[in-house]
Design a protein around this motif. Structure first.
Motif, PDB file in Angstrom:
ATOM      1  N   MET A 247      -5.161  14.171   1.447  1.00 26.05           N
ATOM      2  CA  MET A 247      -2.957  14.589   1.655  1.00 26.05           C
ATOM      3  C   MET A 247      -3.492  16.407   1.539  1.00 26.05           C
ATOM      4  O   MET A 247      -2.658  16.774   2.214  1.00 26.05           O
ATOM      5  N   LEU A 248      -4.236  17.039   1.396  1.00 23.61           N
ATOM      6  CA  LEU A 248      -4.398  17.723   1.331  1.00 23.61           C
ATOM      7  C   LEU A 248      -4.597  18.832   2.774  1.00 23.61           C
ATOM      8  O   LEU A 248      -3.870  19.878   3.609  1.00 23.61           O
ATOM      9  N   ILE A 249      -5.049  18.090   3.612  1.00 22.24           N
ATOM     10  CA  ILE A 249      -5.496  18.063   5.110  1.00 22.24           C
ATOM     11  C   ILE A 249      -4.155  17.706   5.649  1.00 22.24           C
ATOM     12  O   ILE A 249      -3.847  18.532   6.456  1.00 22.24           O
TER      13      ILE A 249
ATOM     14  N   LEU B 289      -1.948  21.160   5.108  1.00 20.68           N
ATOM     15  CA  LEU B 289      -2.116  22.179   5.999  1.00 20.68           C
ATOM     16  C   LEU B 289      -1.169  22.060   7.271  1.00 20.68           C
ATOM     17  O   LEU B 289      -1.160  22.969   7.769  1.00 20.68           O
ATOM     18  N   PHE B 290      -1.704  21.087   7.945  1.00 16.81           N
ATOM     19  CA  PHE B 290      -1.890  20.694   9.288  1.00 16.81           C
ATOM     20  C   PHE B 290      -0.241  20.361   9.156  1.00 16.81           C
ATOM     21  O   PHE B 290       0.630  21.119  10.007  1.00 16.81           O
TER      22      PHE B 290
ATOM     23  N   THR C 201       1.267  24.175   8.999  1.00 15.59           N
ATOM     24  CA  THR C 201       0.848  24.439   9.812  1.00 15.59           C
ATOM     25  C   THR C 201       1.919  24.692  10.931  1.00 15.59           C
ATOM     26  O   THR C 201       2.218  25.497  11.510  1.00 15.59           O
TER      27      THR C 201
ATOM     28  N   ILE D  11       2.817  30.211   6.298  1.00 17.60           N
ATOM     29  CA  ILE D  11       2.289  28.673   6.285  1.00 17.60           C
ATOM     30  C   ILE D  11       2.174  28.457   4.540  1.00 17.60           C
ATOM     31  O   ILE D  11       2.700  27.473   4.014  1.00 17.60           O
ATOM     32  N   PRO D  12       1.482  29.173   3.331  1.00 14.20           N
ATOM     33  CA  PRO D  12       2.161  28.265   1.974  1.00 14.20           C
ATOM     34  C   PRO D  12       3.961  29.009   1.826  1.00 14.20           C
ATOM     35  O   PRO D  12       4.190  27.082   0.946  1.00 14.20           O
TER      36      PRO D  12
END
Lengths: 391, 391, 391, 391
Positions: free
Chosen positions: C169-171, C174-175, C178, C195-196
């Motif tokens: 989920m975290l990967i 991030l995608f 981004t 991004i945040p």
């Protein structure tokens, strides 16, 4: 063109269109082309509703539609024409075979994909609503995804339970709508002024969609909203549980059917009934061998009969001669029937999967199906002669 | 430094990097450090897009990036260098072993994590898009989570069914978009003016995301919206059911493979083929014993052969002398082979797990693998000599 | 008060607090009162943050808090005091038994529920943050829901896989962040300027929450949004599949453990090790009998040994005399051991569940545990004497 | 009208209303009509809250309500009147049978569907709140969906675990509300000014509904929001996993019960107890035969006894005469009992499902139930005489 040439081409067309790339390499190209065409049709259908694109590329859209209808028509005609090659239909008179084939659901979907297009050309009157049927072309994709067909089957078999949970959803919907109507109608007469109006919020909450265009504002309304949200989470669980249970049962059944249809293809069992095949499938054991590993060794006691399910093995005749055994061949049966030792080695030449019938299972089967032993003997003799011819 | 020193260090590096903390305590520290570094890289990558932070801590970010690329490069080089210690690769010439190792998918991910960083230093031209590849570093985490690898495997094996449900989702999406386009395009020409525009609402509803930035306002549009919400709940069920079924099958398969690889490590079965090992694994029984419990008693009839899967046992030789049995040792085999009584006690000294092969299973196995009994005798003799030396 | 009186009351308190309503009727009232008090505490904690209520009912809230802390303190003290009655702890010196008991996780939660309250009275300095710990009181409810404990156990056992899916989920997060950052940062610099910031939208979409406070507006951003929604549906499937698999395994394991602990309570098997009990549990068969149905008939060949798992049966001694058999009693063992016929009828008097050990299973067990047969003979003799005394 | 006429009609009414279309064709029409009426009632109830419709079609709504209440009243009266035909109730005095029947939960729901309607006519005082009970009419649909009853049963059996996950949800809800209250109360005093207010956002997020009417705005609030979203995904998994596990167990149990009740209907086993039937059900094997396939062949050794579960078979008596065997008939039992060969062929005439009891299973059963063999002999003789009469 002679009738034999026709038949040769009909066979080829059938292989390419119906059996696909596994049987004839051209099948990959043709099927791939049709899949791309279907997807492109869906995209074009959607793009045509964008005014800008519609006015600019109008000619292109029309041309593409004509082209698609023509391809689908030709494909449909070829499928119907070559359908007499399907084993089940091959013994009927051609016109009956084709009529039966054309009435299959999947062929009717194919027909609906191009027939309205042709109709609008023949009767250019205002049949614009027929254009909407173009969206059905996407259904043609189902033909190319076996997994999707499995999903449909699961949903169909569990339709009772799925309808039950839909019913429960509707009961909850009515309760939620009624409740929120009484609690919020004075605070927000526009959004919750009647039960049908309130059901828009209730459904969006029960399905956890939660648009947020309408939300309760009174404390009691918010409390009911919380209960409805929790019920929504519970309601989600039902279809998931139903389909998951159906899916895991389907996957067990699928494996049985896969073995079953493999067994049905073994010439030895070719003329057995559905019930007999199911009996045999139940008692078969599966074993796999790496290349080079001996499956049967000369001198061992004959305890099993083997059917080659996949791969290739080599029967050593001595003096450097050998016979190649292929999918569907049986071996080990003579030593088993005559309770003696194997006379020749059999060695796996590729990775092999074998169905194994041991003597107890064979004894039980042959008692229920008395002709089986004779048939095995016959098949063994026939195969032996083949093998001798081959050497 | 002598070649032996090199080999010693290569072995150590291999243990720390590839086998991890279970084998060498330093593995915990090194792996922990790399995991922290990967996560910190992802955070830094995200933080750099916040203008305020980017301008203020620019030097820090650059330094951290250089440091990370260097660590990853060194780690990668050490992994490739020490890869010749992997048992499967140890018999090849070193360059081939390393080439094979470097072409593993997980090593290619590792390479992509630092290679673009080095490229941008070598060719300082405008390769800014390569910086984006930095986000791939997060993928390196997959190496450290076996569960994630299992999840990937399940998804891959069920990819057919998952694609099927994605296809169904797209078919429903086209229908929902087409429907809402016809029902709402006059009321809200901006949001529903074309099918592609309408599909934004349709997808948000089908996936139950429900932003609420666009909602139908006409009564018919709301009714279609309700149907689409219900379909969305149904669509949720499909991937869940597919992955749940795959996951529970994977978990069964995993247990078989775990036993299989334990059996494969027993010296007795070391030179057996994949197919033979699978046969043996199927007939093995598992039993566990608490410390102090006798496993074999002198005088009992020899009915089983035992392989110590984990833990330690003690073979009592009488007169206070005893031999310690460890993982992989076999015992009970002589009494079994010669159909006589056990001569010595074996007592579990720690909690033991044992694989048990009873005489019927052994008879069946040895018929299929005629050399097995001789090999067991040989192994037993070899072990006996060891034991005598040990006492 | 004499020491015996003390012990009597300690026993009663233990039964009421720890064993609950099944053993002592007052347990229902006490446990129910504590559950209500916990829930009322949570409600009061929440209500105190509503300014209006806080100012108006301040005294009431304070009083209620003092009352709760006192009740929890007394309850805790009584639990610790009476803990020496727990069978496992009963052989230790009291202070050790109580120390071990107080260090159980569930007792530490209990302690945290009232200790901060007492601390704030003792040190009236500004320990306001300790008040926050009052929210922990709700955790005390876990003690009263065995199902919740099962859920915790499942989550703990599948924690590896759950962490893996969290990592995935975290990967994906991030995608997605981004991607949307690059596509939307110019169109909506406020919401997608870094991004945040973009990850707020990405997470709300991946989890299908979909607030709708921020949505992509560019065509490419909307397309990425659609992909993220579909990934969100897929991400939902992982924890569900993991927990469903864990839950169904837990439910199988639970049944085994239930039988196991029943077997462990049979006096005959009382001094067996964990491993031996597991062996016995595996070979036991379960059978149930309606009231009035004969379980054993005089004259039948003795093939099974029976252990009464629940219910009551009657052993007919002839001449109208009979003995009542209760939970844990064994019968049929003499005929089985001496290979002769049963001498007396046994008839179920209530609905009975029995564990059955047939002669083959017993033979196999007794070979592995040589003392078993002697122990059965001993137990049978002891029981016979009891029965004779009873008649 | 004579009493016999009455009884004839009562039987008919019972068949139509309770047994439905499978037994009496009129059942389809009557049940279909009632289902339509229930759904129409729900729609009318909702439509009446739309002011426009309510004023315009007021008379119609009233008339429809009167009509519905009358139909439901008559249907209820007929159900109660004909309930004495239910086998279990048929031996009681009629008034007791009807009282027991009327106190079934499903009959009470039926009563609530029309009783308030009648009450408002009898007491025309302001009983408007009774009108609300009209919404309960929708519950009557549960009677017509067996799947919905299964869903209820699963939810009831797993109620412990479901309550546990609800409890966990509430604990998380309190934590999320408390956390967001401290983080956001200064930024948004209106939405997050107290914990009860903040719980509206927390619940909408935990259930992934996500209205978006209230969202955190501070960075820390957003971070907590992200954690709550992830917890929401996890919380979804619990009820799904619980119900999926319950559902798949229910489906196994259902198959056992289906076989069990089939076995219970075989006259041979008619007077066996619940426990005995369960024993027999466990040892039965199932086999299916295609039409025309011989099930038993004269001359084969008698190894099995067969019970026809569904379909029809033909027992060939020679000289062209034959006897038709139907559901519940047994055959093959004489050859089995007397250890001799079958004397006559039995051939499936339709697709048949058979329960098969082999000699080992029968031997084991008859030892536990000594009278069984005699009963089989008796049943066989009775059937033989029937068959002779039939030829």
């Amino acid at each position: 063109m002679t009738s034999a040439r026709w038949r040769h081409w009909r066979r080829k067309v059938h292989e390419i269109l119906e059996l696909g790339g596994d049987v004839h390499p051209a099948g990959y190209i043709v099927n791939g082309f049709i899949i791309v065409l279907i997807v492109a049709n869906a995209l074009a259908f959607a793009a045509q509703t964008v005014e800008e694109l519609a006015t600019r590329y109008d000619a292109w859209f029309r041309a593409f539609n004509v082209f698609s209808v023509m391809v689908f028509t030709i494909e449909y005609a070829l499928r119907v024409w070559s359908s007499v090659e399907i084993p089940v239909l091959s013994r009927m008179p051609p016109w009956r075979a084709r009529a039966i084939f054309a009435s299959r659901p999947i062929m009717i979907i194919d027909l609906l994909a191009f027939a309205p297009g042709i109709l609008t050309w023949l009767f250019p009157a205002d049949l614009r609503f027929l254009r909407l049927l173009r969206v059905l072309r996407l259904f043609r994709l189902a033909r190319f995804s076996p997994a999707l067909q499995t999903l449909f089957r699961v949903c169909k078999e569990e339709s009772g339970a799925l309808l039950g949970s839909l019913l429960l959803m509707l009961i909850l919907l009515l309760f939620a709508s009624t409740g929120i109507y009484f609690l919020e109608r004075h605070a927000q007469p526009e959004a919750f002024g009647s039960i049908p109006a309130a059901s828009w919020w209730a459904l969006a909450t029960l399905t956890t969609v939660g648009y947020g265009d309408v939300v309760p504002v009174t404390p009691l309304g918010k409390m009911l909203g919380g209960v409805v949200m929790l019920l929504g989470v519970g309601m989600f669980a039902l279809p998931v549980a139903i389909i998951a249970t159906g899916f895991s049962q389907e996957s067990v059944r699928h494996q049985f059917v896969a073995t079953w249809s493999m067994v049905a293809r073994v010439p030895l069992f070719a003329d057995m009934s559905r019930a007999e095949l199911a009996d045999i499938t139940k008692v078969l054991d599966t074993r796999s061998y790496d290349p080079g590993v001996p499956i049967v060794r000369a001198g061992d006691v004959g305890e099993n009969m083997y059917i080659l399910a996949s791969g290739e093995a080599r029967l050593l005749l001595g003096k450097g001669r050998s016979v190649i055994l292929k999918e569907g061949d049986i071996f080990g049966e003579m030593a088993l029937l005559e309770h003696r030792r194997h006379e020749r080695d059999v060695i796996a030449t590729t990775y092999c999967r074998l169905y194994v019938l041991d003597n107890r299972a064979l004894a039980r089967l042959s008692r229920r199906h008395p002709g089986l032993l004779d048939r095995i003997r016959l098949a063994a003799t026939a195969q032996d002669e083949n093998e001798e011819a081959q050497t």
